[in-house]
Design a protein around this motif. Structure first.
Motif, PDB file in Angstrom:
ATOM      1  N   ARG A   1       0.866  -1.179   0.000  1.00 47.93           N
ATOM      2  CA  ARG A   1       0.000   0.000   0.000  1.00 47.93           C
ATOM      3  C   ARG A   1       0.902   1.228   0.000  1.00 47.93           C
ATOM      4  O   ARG A   1       1.983   1.210   0.618  1.00 47.93           O
ATOM      5  CB  ARG A   1      -0.890   0.016   1.241  1.00 47.93           C
ATOM      6  N   ILE A   2       0.486   2.271  -0.712  1.00 41.95           N
ATOM      7  CA  ILE A   2       1.333   3.456  -0.859  1.00 41.95           C
ATOM      8  C   ILE A   2       0.557   4.745  -0.601  1.00 41.95           C
ATOM      9  O   ILE A   2      -0.677   4.765  -0.598  1.00 41.95           O
ATOM     10  CB  ILE A   2       1.952   3.533  -2.272  1.00 41.95           C
TER      11      ILE A   2
ATOM     12  N   THR B   1      -3.544   1.307  -8.015  1.00 44.84           N
ATOM     13  CA  THR B   1      -2.167   1.498  -7.550  1.00 44.84           C
ATOM     14  C   THR B   1      -1.984   1.129  -6.080  1.00 44.84           C
ATOM     15  O   THR B   1      -0.878   1.233  -5.562  1.00 44.84           O
ATOM     16  CB  THR B   1      -1.710   2.954  -7.756  1.00 44.84           C
ATOM     17  N   LEU B   2      -3.061   0.704  -5.422  1.00 40.70           N
ATOM     18  CA  LEU B   2      -3.070   0.411  -3.985  1.00 40.70           C
ATOM     19  C   LEU B   2      -2.683   1.633  -3.158  1.00 40.70           C
ATOM     20  O   LEU B   2      -2.056   1.528  -2.102  1.00 40.70           O
ATOM     21  CB  LEU B   2      -2.163  -0.778  -3.650  1.00 40.70           C
ATOM     22  N   ALA B   3      -3.076   2.810  -3.639  1.00 43.95           N
ATOM     23  CA  ALA B   3      -2.800   4.054  -2.916  1.00 43.95           C
ATOM     24  C   ALA B   3      -3.884   4.305  -1.874  1.00 43.95           C
ATOM     25  O   ALA B   3      -5.072   4.143  -2.151  1.00 43.95           O
ATOM     26  CB  ALA B   3      -2.736   5.231  -3.888  1.00 43.95           C
ATOM     27  N   LEU B   4      -3.459   4.692  -0.680  1.00 43.41           N
ATOM     28  CA  LEU B   4      -4.412   5.059   0.366  1.00 43.41           C
ATOM     29  C   LEU B   4      -4.976   6.456   0.125  1.00 43.41           C
ATOM     30  O   LEU B   4      -5.980   6.825   0.705  1.00 43.41           O
ATOM     31  CB  LEU B   4      -3.740   4.992   1.740  1.00 43.41           C
TER      32      LEU B   4
ATOM     33  N   ALA C   1       2.994   2.926   2.707  1.00 47.52           N
ATOM     34  CA  ALA C   1       2.078   3.287   3.781  1.00 47.52           C
ATOM     35  C   ALA C   1       2.375   2.398   4.978  1.00 47.52           C
ATOM     36  O   ALA C   1       2.599   1.207   4.830  1.00 47.52           O
ATOM     37  CB  ALA C   1       0.630   3.098   3.328  1.00 47.52           C
ATOM     38  N   THR C   2       2.390   2.999   6.140  1.00 43.28           N
ATOM     39  CA  THR C   2       2.694   2.236   7.345  1.00 43.28           C
ATOM     40  C   THR C   2       1.441   1.787   8.086  1.00 43.28           C
ATOM     41  O   THR C   2       1.523   1.009   9.020  1.00 43.28           O
ATOM     42  CB  THR C   2       3.575   3.052   8.303  1.00 43.28           C
ATOM     43  N   SER C   3       0.288   2.322   7.676  1.00 46.52           N
ATOM     44  CA  SER C   3      -0.948   1.893   8.349  1.00 46.52           C
ATOM     45  C   SER C   3      -2.055   1.721   7.356  1.00 46.52           C
ATOM     46  O   SER C   3      -1.985   2.107   6.244  1.00 46.52           O
ATOM     47  CB  SER C   3      -1.367   2.895   9.392  1.00 46.52           C
TER      48      SER C   3
END
Length: 75
Positions: free
Chosen positions: A16-17, A42-45, A73-75
Motif C-alpha cells: 500500500r502506498i 495502484t493500492l494508494a491510500l 504506507a505504514t498503516s
C-alpha cells in the motif's frame, strides 16, 4: 508511471502506498475524476497534488510531463 516509481523506490507491487502527483491542471483534473480507480489500481491510500522536487518523472498522454512520488504506507 506510478508502477515505475514504485519499482524505483524498491516497493513491492502489493505494498500500500501514499501517492503524490505534480502535474498540469488538466492532468490533475482527470486524475481527480477517476481518483477512486487510480487509488484502487495502484493500492494508494490517497492521492495528494502539488510540487514534487524529487519525484519520479515521466510523461502521459501526448507527452505531458508528470512527476510522481510514492512511499510505503505504514498503516
Amino acid at each position: 508511471l506510478v508502477q515505475q516509481a514504485r519499482r524505483e523506490a524498491g516497493l513491492s507491487v502489493s505494498d500500500r502506498i501514499h501517492l503524490a502527483v505534480d502535474a498540469p491542471a488538466e492532468i490533475v483534473s482527470a486524475i481527480g475524476r477517476h481518483q477512486g480507480l487510480v487509488e484502487s489500481e495502484t493500492l494508494a491510500l490517497g492521492v495528494t497534488y502539488g510540487a514534487i522536487p524529487d519525484g519520479f518523472g515521466g510523461s502521459v498522454g501526448d507527452g505531458v510531463p508528470v512527476r510522481v512520488s510514492v512511499r510505503r504506507a505504514t498503516s
